[in-house]
Enzyme design. Sequence first.
Site, short mmCIF file in Angstrom:
data_model
loop_
_atom_site.label_atom_id
_atom_site.label_comp_id
_atom_site.label_asym_id
_atom_site.label_seq_id
_atom_site.Cartn_x
_atom_site.Cartn_y
_atom_site.Cartn_z
N TYR A 52 -17.17 -2.00 8.65
CA TYR A 52 -16.90 -0.63 9.07
C TYR A 52 -15.58 -0.09 8.52
O TYR A 52 -15.46 1.11 8.26
CB TYR A 52 -16.91 -0.54 10.60
CG TYR A 52 -18.31 -0.38 11.16
CD1 TYR A 52 -19.09 0.71 10.77
CD2 TYR A 52 -18.86 -1.30 12.03
CE1 TYR A 52 -20.37 0.88 11.25
CE2 TYR A 52 -20.15 -1.14 12.53
CZ TYR A 52 -20.90 -0.04 12.13
OH TYR A 52 -22.17 0.13 12.61
N ASP A 110 -1.21 -10.23 7.19
CA ASP A 110 -1.67 -10.34 8.58
C ASP A 110 -1.26 -9.08 9.36
O ASP A 110 -0.09 -8.92 9.71
CB ASP A 110 -1.04 -11.59 9.20
CG ASP A 110 -1.47 -11.77 10.64
OD1 ASP A 110 -2.34 -11.00 11.12
OD2 ASP A 110 -0.93 -12.68 11.31
N ALA A 111 -2.25 -8.24 9.63
CA ALA A 111 -1.99 -6.95 10.28
C ALA A 111 -1.32 -7.11 11.64
O ALA A 111 -0.68 -6.17 12.13
CB ALA A 111 -3.31 -6.19 10.44
N LEU A 138 -10.06 -3.96 12.80
CA LEU A 138 -9.88 -5.40 12.63
C LEU A 138 -10.99 -6.16 13.36
O LEU A 138 -11.36 -5.80 14.47
CB LEU A 138 -8.57 -5.86 13.25
CG LEU A 138 -7.26 -5.61 12.52
CD1 LEU A 138 -6.15 -6.42 13.20
CD2 LEU A 138 -7.35 -5.99 11.06
N TYR A 222 -18.57 -1.78 20.60
CA TYR A 222 -20.02 -1.94 20.66
C TYR A 222 -20.44 -2.08 22.12
O TYR A 222 -19.74 -2.69 22.91
CB TYR A 222 -20.47 -3.17 19.84
CG TYR A 222 -21.97 -3.32 19.82
CD1 TYR A 222 -22.75 -2.35 19.19
CD2 TYR A 222 -22.60 -4.36 20.48
CE1 TYR A 222 -24.13 -2.44 19.20
CE2 TYR A 222 -23.98 -4.46 20.48
CZ TYR A 222 -24.74 -3.50 19.84
OH TYR A 222 -26.11 -3.57 19.86
N TYR A 232 -22.30 -9.89 25.11
CA TYR A 232 -21.36 -9.00 24.44
C TYR A 232 -20.59 -8.09 25.41
O TYR A 232 -19.44 -8.34 25.73
CB TYR A 232 -22.07 -8.15 23.35
CG TYR A 232 -21.08 -7.58 22.38
CD1 TYR A 232 -20.87 -8.15 21.13
CD2 TYR A 232 -20.28 -6.48 22.73
CE1 TYR A 232 -19.89 -7.65 20.26
CE2 TYR A 232 -19.31 -5.98 21.88
CZ TYR A 232 -19.13 -6.56 20.64
OH TYR A 232 -18.17 -6.07 19.80
N LYS A 241 -13.06 -5.15 24.43
CA LYS A 241 -13.45 -3.77 24.11
C LYS A 241 -13.08 -2.82 25.26
O LYS A 241 -12.72 -1.66 25.03
CB LYS A 241 -14.95 -3.68 23.80
CG LYS A 241 -15.35 -4.44 22.53
CD LYS A 241 -14.63 -3.92 21.30
CE LYS A 241 -15.09 -4.60 20.02
NZ LYS A 241 -14.25 -4.25 18.87
N VAL A 267 -25.28 -5.92 10.29
CA VAL A 267 -24.89 -7.20 9.70
C VAL A 267 -23.52 -7.05 9.06
O VAL A 267 -23.35 -6.26 8.14
CB VAL A 267 -25.90 -7.62 8.59
CG1 VAL A 267 -25.49 -8.96 7.99
CG2 VAL A 267 -27.31 -7.64 9.12
#
Length: 380
Positions: A52, A110-111, A138, A222, A232, A241, A267
């Site tokens: 994404y 490394d963010a 990320l 998600y 999830y 999330k 995917v």
Amino acid sequence: MVVQPKVRGFICTTAHPVGCEKAVQKQIEYVKSKGKLGGAKKVLVIGSSAGYGLSSRIAAAFGCGAATIGVMFDKEGGGNKTATAGWYNTKAFEKFAASEGLYAKSVNGDAYSDECKKQVIDLIKSDLGKVDMVVYSLAAPRRQVGETVYKSVLKTTGAPYSNKTIDLRNNSISEITIEPATDEEIEATVKVMGGEDWEAWIDALKAADAIEDNAVTLAYSYIGPKLTHPMYFEGSIGRAKAHLLETSKKLNQKGVRAYVSVNKALVTQSSSAIPIVPLYISILYKVMKEKGNHEGCIEQMYRLFERISSGELNLDKDGQIRMDDWEMLPEIQAVVTDIWNNISQENFKASTDIDGYWNDFYAMFGFGIDGVDYDADVEV
Ligand code: NAD
């Protein structure tokens, strides 16, 4: 060297430079075929090399005509080792952007670290002044804070959960039981995949005066159907999330327009690692392709940027943008549920789009792309 895919379970350890370039080009062509968008002009994408984040960067650059800075965590090739797909994707993106006079620079690091934030902010200050959009995309398995390494887990919370899954090593259907995460594991998952680092980026940008007042910032989430909820939405990743959503509210109070966009299940390198979800995705692909409303990352992200530039966000009751609107249509979910309930090893191939799943999987690493000679020697 001649580069072939080397797949181990849900990971491919090689990537094809020419295939990755062609796949990026295809995404760019899609955006150009859809037409120009207004909106963001100077965009920072954190997690910009795949999935994404990469599609967000392409939509921003080739849709909105934006200058982009990308942050990714990828490996360069060397000797007889290929680079990671994200490395090739980024090189390809930069090449196509340059050929159209679009500013594009990337920071490979490394963010989560302060050094990376500083390096990116210095680049913004010297080249762009300020950014007007920050995409936080990320997907990482771990985050280091000082000496502590937090590892995210994909587990349930509360009770164990059993359901069907697909073993990607041999395309076989089996039953899997996901064990609950400990409190410590949940906390670590929230540290890695929640909103703390998103907020740290916005705070750092603000402190350095490197972000416009009223800039837009996006992070991705998600939700999915009930059958994946224990794994999830209600699992350890779902807790992260939820934290991301809370963070968006905090960020709004700090003067940025922060949104969580709930995207479609697709995917990507990250989603392949989640139990149960790949089987759901292979069924979802079949149903949505048959209904004619299937989208990949770039179709989703173009549509998201279109909504943002038009201002028609259609937020849900929690203030989230719902790019999973077509996935969650009752007529789609009814068919998916029916297939899920009746799936067996015998009817597996006919009931799912497992071929479409694997095509997308290989394509992420630059394999199976039309017009690429996979027997040719390539520079890695
Ligand atoms: P992905 O694995 O395709 O991409 C992750 C990106 O993050 C890559 O560019 C990678 O280089 C970068 N990255 C990882 N660790 C990093 C680090 N420490 N520093 C800098 N960069 C780092 O993932 P994706 O599936 O596109 O996921 C992006 C976001 O979208 C996640 O928040 C995910 O939960 C969300 N999302 C994914 C799906 C899905 O089905 N794939 C659906 C909805 C939402």
